[in-house]
Design an enzyme around this catalytic site. Structure first.
Site, PDB file in Angstrom:
ATOM      1  N   TYR A  99       0.821  -1.222   0.000  1.00 11.15           N
ATOM      2  CA  TYR A  99       0.000   0.000   0.000  1.00 11.15           C
ATOM      3  C   TYR A  99       0.856   1.274   0.000  1.00 11.15           C
ATOM      4  O   TYR A  99       0.793   2.085  -0.935  1.00 11.15           O
ATOM      5  CB  TYR A  99      -0.928  -0.052   1.219  1.00 11.15           C
ATOM      6  CG  TYR A  99      -1.719   1.200   1.483  1.00 11.15           C
ATOM      7  CD1 TYR A  99      -2.388   1.876   0.460  1.00 11.15           C
ATOM      8  CD2 TYR A  99      -1.814   1.706   2.781  1.00 11.15           C
ATOM      9  CE1 TYR A  99      -3.119   3.023   0.714  1.00 11.15           C
ATOM     10  CE2 TYR A  99      -2.557   2.849   3.047  1.00 11.15           C
ATOM     11  CZ  TYR A  99      -3.202   3.505   2.009  1.00 11.15           C
ATOM     12  OH  TYR A  99      -3.921   4.638   2.268  1.00 11.15           O
ATOM     13  N   ILE A 100       1.666   1.464   1.022  1.00 12.19           N
ATOM     14  CA  ILE A 100       2.420   2.726   1.104  1.00 12.19           C
ATOM     15  C   ILE A 100       3.591   2.707   0.120  1.00 12.19           C
ATOM     16  O   ILE A 100       3.909   3.707  -0.527  1.00 12.19           O
ATOM     17  CB  ILE A 100       2.908   2.966   2.552  1.00 12.19           C
ATOM     18  CG1 ILE A 100       1.724   2.919   3.523  1.00 12.19           C
ATOM     19  CG2 ILE A 100       3.611   4.309   2.666  1.00 12.19           C
ATOM     20  CD1 ILE A 100       2.114   2.866   5.000  1.00 12.19           C
TER      21      ILE A 100
ATOM     22  N   SER B 226       6.339   3.569  13.160  1.00 13.71           N
ATOM     23  CA  SER B 226       4.911   3.783  13.394  1.00 13.71           C
ATOM     24  C   SER B 226       4.708   4.544  14.694  1.00 13.71           C
ATOM     25  O   SER B 226       5.505   4.409  15.642  1.00 13.71           O
ATOM     26  CB  SER B 226       4.238   2.414  13.493  1.00 13.71           C
ATOM     27  OG  SER B 226       2.945   2.548  14.038  1.00 13.71           O
TER      28      SER B 226
ATOM     29  N   THR C 263       2.814   3.655  16.752  1.00  7.98           N
ATOM     30  CA  THR C 263       2.581   2.632  17.771  1.00  7.98           C
ATOM     31  C   THR C 263       3.746   2.553  18.763  1.00  7.98           C
ATOM     32  O   THR C 263       3.556   2.081  19.891  1.00  7.98           O
ATOM     33  CB  THR C 263       2.313   1.261  17.100  1.00  7.98           C
ATOM     34  OG1 THR C 263       1.772   0.370  18.059  1.00  7.98           O
ATOM     35  CG2 THR C 263       3.555   0.637  16.526  1.00  7.98           C
TER      36      THR C 263
ATOM     37  N   TYR D  29       3.654  -6.685  17.079  1.00  8.10           N
ATOM     38  CA  TYR D  29       3.935  -5.821  15.922  1.00  8.10           C
ATOM     39  C   TYR D  29       4.633  -4.542  16.382  1.00  8.10           C
ATOM     40  O   TYR D  29       5.667  -4.145  15.834  1.00  8.10           O
ATOM     41  CB  TYR D  29       2.627  -5.477  15.188  1.00  8.10           C
ATOM     42  CG  TYR D  29       2.775  -4.321  14.230  1.00  8.10           C
ATOM     43  CD1 TYR D  29       3.479  -4.474  13.041  1.00  8.10           C
ATOM     44  CD2 TYR D  29       2.243  -3.060  14.527  1.00  8.10           C
ATOM     45  CE1 TYR D  29       3.646  -3.401  12.175  1.00  8.10           C
ATOM     46  CE2 TYR D  29       2.404  -1.993  13.662  1.00  8.10           C
ATOM     47  CZ  TYR D  29       3.109  -2.167  12.488  1.00  8.10           C
ATOM     48  OH  TYR D  29       3.279  -1.098  11.629  1.00  8.10           O
TER      49      TYR D  29
ATOM     50  N   LYS E 166       8.692  -2.758  15.806  1.00  5.36           N
ATOM     51  CA  LYS E 166       9.071  -1.393  15.404  1.00  5.36           C
ATOM     52  C   LYS E 166      10.012  -0.780  16.440  1.00  5.36           C
ATOM     53  O   LYS E 166      10.996  -0.131  16.097  1.00  5.36           O
ATOM     54  CB  LYS E 166       7.827  -0.520  15.216  1.00  5.36           C
ATOM     55  CG  LYS E 166       6.899  -0.972  14.099  1.00  5.36           C
ATOM     56  CD  LYS E 166       7.561  -0.926  12.738  1.00  5.36           C
ATOM     57  CE  LYS E 166       6.611  -1.306  11.620  1.00  5.36           C
ATOM     58  NZ  LYS E 166       7.312  -1.550  10.327  1.00  5.36           N
TER      59      LYS E 166
ATOM     60  N   LEU F  12      -9.885   1.207   9.972  1.00  6.97           N
ATOM     61  CA  LEU F  12     -11.203   1.829   9.804  1.00  6.97           C
ATOM     62  C   LEU F  12     -11.510   2.195   8.352  1.00  6.97           C
ATOM     63  O   LEU F  12     -12.572   1.836   7.838  1.00  6.97           O
ATOM     64  CB  LEU F  12     -11.265   3.082  10.701  1.00  6.97           C
ATOM     65  CG  LEU F  12     -12.531   3.925  10.570  1.00  6.97           C
ATOM     66  CD1 LEU F  12     -13.751   3.150  11.037  1.00  6.97           C
ATOM     67  CD2 LEU F  12     -12.386   5.230  11.361  1.00  6.97           C
TER      68      LEU F  12
ATOM     69  N   GLY G 276      -6.461  -2.899  24.078  1.00  6.95           N
ATOM     70  CA  GLY G 276      -5.232  -2.350  23.487  1.00  6.95           C
ATOM     71  C   GLY G 276      -5.439  -1.041  22.737  1.00  6.95           C
ATOM     72  O   GLY G 276      -4.467  -0.348  22.434  1.00  6.95           O
TER      73      GLY G 276
HETATM   74  N1  LIG Z   1      -0.546   0.968   6.856  1.00  6.08           N
HETATM   75  C1  LIG Z   1      -0.391   1.430   8.094  1.00  6.08           C
HETATM   76  O1  LIG Z   1      -1.371   1.757   8.751  1.00  6.08           O
HETATM   77  C2  LIG Z   1       0.986   1.576   8.696  1.00  6.08           C
HETATM   78  C3  LIG Z   1       1.175   2.396   9.816  1.00  6.08           C
HETATM   79  C4  LIG Z   1       2.438   2.521  10.370  1.00  6.08           C
HETATM   80  C5  LIG Z   1       3.509   1.820   9.815  1.00  6.08           C
HETATM   81  N2  LIG Z   1       3.304   1.008   8.746  1.00  6.08           N
HETATM   82  C6  LIG Z   1       4.435   0.245   8.195  1.00  6.08           C
HETATM   83  O2  LIG Z   1       4.661   0.638   6.866  1.00  6.08           O
HETATM   84  C7  LIG Z   1       5.149  -0.465   6.091  1.00  6.08           C
HETATM   85  C8  LIG Z   1       4.288  -0.628   4.859  1.00  6.08           C
HETATM   86  O3  LIG Z   1       2.933  -0.778   5.261  1.00  6.08           O
HETATM   87  P1  LIG Z   1       1.780  -1.040   4.204  1.00  6.08           P
HETATM   88  O4  LIG Z   1       0.526  -0.563   4.815  1.00  6.08           O
HETATM   89  O5  LIG Z   1       2.174  -0.555   2.872  1.00  6.08           O
HETATM   90  O6  LIG Z   1       1.777  -2.638   4.231  1.00  6.08           O
HETATM   91  P2  LIG Z   1       1.604  -3.688   3.043  1.00  6.08           P
HETATM   92  O7  LIG Z   1       1.399  -5.020   3.655  1.00  6.08           O
HETATM   93  O8  LIG Z   1       0.625  -3.197   2.044  1.00  6.08           O
HETATM   94  O9  LIG Z   1       3.068  -3.635   2.358  1.00  6.08           O
HETATM   95  C9  LIG Z   1       4.147  -4.386   2.831  1.00  6.08           C
HETATM   96  C10 LIG Z   1       4.711  -5.144   1.648  1.00  6.08           C
HETATM   97  O10 LIG Z   1       5.843  -5.904   2.075  1.00  6.08           O
HETATM   98  C11 LIG Z   1       5.790  -7.193   1.481  1.00  6.08           C
HETATM   99  N3  LIG Z   1       6.553  -8.081   2.368  1.00  6.08           N
HETATM  100  C12 LIG Z   1       6.248  -8.456   3.650  1.00  6.08           C
HETATM  101  N4  LIG Z   1       7.224  -9.242   4.150  1.00  6.08           N
HETATM  102  C13 LIG Z   1       8.174  -9.360   3.181  1.00  6.08           C
HETATM  103  C14 LIG Z   1       9.425 -10.040   3.086  1.00  6.08           C
HETATM  104  N5  LIG Z   1       9.905 -10.774   4.102  1.00  6.08           N
HETATM  105  N6  LIG Z   1      10.132  -9.948   1.938  1.00  6.08           N
HETATM  106  C15 LIG Z   1       9.657  -9.213   0.893  1.00  6.08           C
HETATM  107  N7  LIG Z   1       8.489  -8.544   0.907  1.00  6.08           N
HETATM  108  C16 LIG Z   1       7.754  -8.625   2.047  1.00  6.08           C
HETATM  109  C17 LIG Z   1       4.312  -7.513   1.336  1.00  6.08           C
HETATM  110  O11 LIG Z   1       4.056  -8.427   0.280  1.00  6.08           O
HETATM  111  C18 LIG Z   1       3.726  -6.131   1.037  1.00  6.08           C
HETATM  112  O12 LIG Z   1       3.637  -5.886  -0.361  1.00  6.08           O
HETATM  113  C19 LIG Z   1       5.119  -1.668   7.032  1.00  6.08           C
HETATM  114  O13 LIG Z   1       6.424  -1.850   7.559  1.00  6.08           O
HETATM  115  C20 LIG Z   1       4.165  -1.236   8.120  1.00  6.08           C
HETATM  116  O14 LIG Z   1       4.436  -1.863   9.346  1.00  6.08           O
HETATM  117  C21 LIG Z   1       2.067   0.889   8.153  1.00  6.08           C
END
Ligand SMILES: NC(=O)c1ccc[n+]([C@@H]2O[C@H](COP(=O)([O-])OP(=O)(O)OC[C@H]3O[C@@H](n4cnc5c(N)ncnc54)[C@H](O)[C@@H]3O)[C@@H](O)[C@H]2O)c1
Length: 339
Positions: free
Chosen positions: A11-12, A124, A126, A148, A152, A199, A294
């Site tokens: 996503y991001i 995060s 978090t 999780y 972080k 949400l 939590g």
């Molecule tokens: N979305 C949120 O609300 C949020 C908030 C704070 C932090 N984050 C952090 O931001 C980062 C990206 O989040 P996101 O929402 O885009 O998540 P996401 O799950 O959409 O993207 C993560 C990507 O990493 C890939 N992936 C996971 N483990 C892997 C591995 N071992 N090797 C290769 N690829 C792997 C997944 O296939 C996925 O495409 C994450 O580290 C997440 O913890 C997200």
């Protein structure tokens, strides 16, 4: 720069790939597609107007990671890859510790061996734990309430120690608040598998008719309307924050930096529902359910440090976030196609 984006199909990461390309960087993606669909790649190529190099493997594989760095010239890394579902991390803690920590070790070791020392990491809000003072500033103590969150906290500590061990490193940990929204085209967005944990995608699936109603977890918090308050940040603003952080650490003297990426504005669950009803023109039926263990009452950033040091600021409102989420959801009611 030639930037390796781990988790770039997610996503991001996918939104950041577009922002990096817009800023003139070359992008290489590594993703194992454990939480992404390969069809996102074609959309990224259409939106950026150029081919996107993708390596499909699990970053915890040390040999494959080493092979990647031996064969691709890389100047910097943005590390998004990891598991992110809070609830699942409670039931599968070892999977979370192993994936999130081992992928980071594997990357850091390969980076060190190949003298690539510029890294932006997805942290995060978090890490501010169970009872943060508000608004949250980067100097607050860190803690966590679930596995999780601990990954972080631990990775931030590891990065701090690595940066202290050799002052050639340039590392940034970006503490995201609540990323929502989608690219303005409506062609890429958040596509959770199964029941959404967050949400906004849940609200979007109710609006599009995939789910009957929303559960609002708690209406007796100490907040203006009793529902939980969060700092929602548009994913495109967040992506721009990564480009700004990369630029800053490439030119700065500090081996380790930490920035909050948020708007500084708290928005309640009921306010999100109302904004989504305005954006979609559809009612969002909801019911009040008990609080979830939590969950905290309120969370919002003090983004001053990022505003001043990165020259970056979140620009999009909750109405923009809902309008872009709705465009993505209504164009792609079932998310990305399988093929
Ligand atoms: N979305 C949120 O609300 C949020 C908030 C704070 C932090 N984050 C952090 O931001 C980062 C990206 O989040 P996101 O929402 O885009 O998540 P996401 O799950 O959409 O993207 C993560 C990507 O990493 C890939 N992936 C996971 N483990 C892997 C591995 N071992 N090797 C290769 N690829 C792997 C997944 O296939 C996925 O495409 C994450 O580290 C997440 O913890 C997200």
């Amino acid at each position: 720069m030639r930037v390796l984006v781990s988790g770039g199909a997610g996503y991001i990461g996918s939104h950041t790939v577009i922002r990096l390309a817009d800023a003139g960087h070359d992008v290489v993606v590594v993703d194992d597609f454990s939480n992404a669909k390969p069809t996102v790649v074609g959309r990224l190529e259409a939106l950026t107007g150029r081919p996107v190099t993708v390596h499909s493997f699990d970053l915890t594989d040390v040999d494959k990671t080493e092979h990647l760095f031996s064969h691709e010239p890389i100047d910097a890394v943005i590390h998004f890859a990891g598991f992110k579902a809070v609830g699942e991390s409670v039931t599968k803690p070892l999977d979370y510790y192993q994936n999130n920590l081992d992928s980071t070790f594997s990357l850091l070791r390969a980076m060190g061996r190949h003298d690539v020392r510029t890294l932006v990491f997805s942290s995060s809000a978090t890490v501010y734990g169970a009872e943060p003072s508000l608004p949250m500033t980067e100097d607050l103590p860190t803690s966590a309430t679930n596995p999780y969150g601990w990954t972080k906290v631990m990775i931030e500590q590891i990065l701090t120690d690595v940066a202290a061990s050799d002052d050639r490193w340039r590392i940034a940990a970006l503490r995201y608040f609540n990323p929502v929204g989608a690219h303005a085209s409506g062609d890429i967005g958040e596509d959770p598998s199964g029941i959404p944990n967050n949400l906004m995608p849940f609200v979007a699936q109710v609006a599009v008719g995939r789910r009957e109603k929303l559960s609002v977890f708690g209406d007796d918090y100490d907040t203006p309307d009793g529902t939980g308050v969060r700092d929602y940040i548009h994913v495109d603003d967040l992506a721009a924050g990564h480009v700004a952080a990369l630029d800053r650490i490439s030119h700065a003297d500090d081996p380790m930096s930490i920035w909050n990426l948020g708007t500084g504005q708290g928005v309640s669950v009921l306010q999100v529902i109302q904004a989504f009803e305005r954006a979609s023109g559809r009612p969002i039926p909801y019911e009040i359910a008990p609080r979830r263990p939590g969950d905290i009452a309120a969370s919002y950033a003090d983004p001053t440090k990022a505003n001043t040091e990165l020259g970056w600021r979140a620009t999009k409102t909750i109405d923009d976030m809902c309008a872009d989420t709705w465009r993505w959801q209504s164009k792609n009611p079932n998310g990305y196609p399988d093929a």
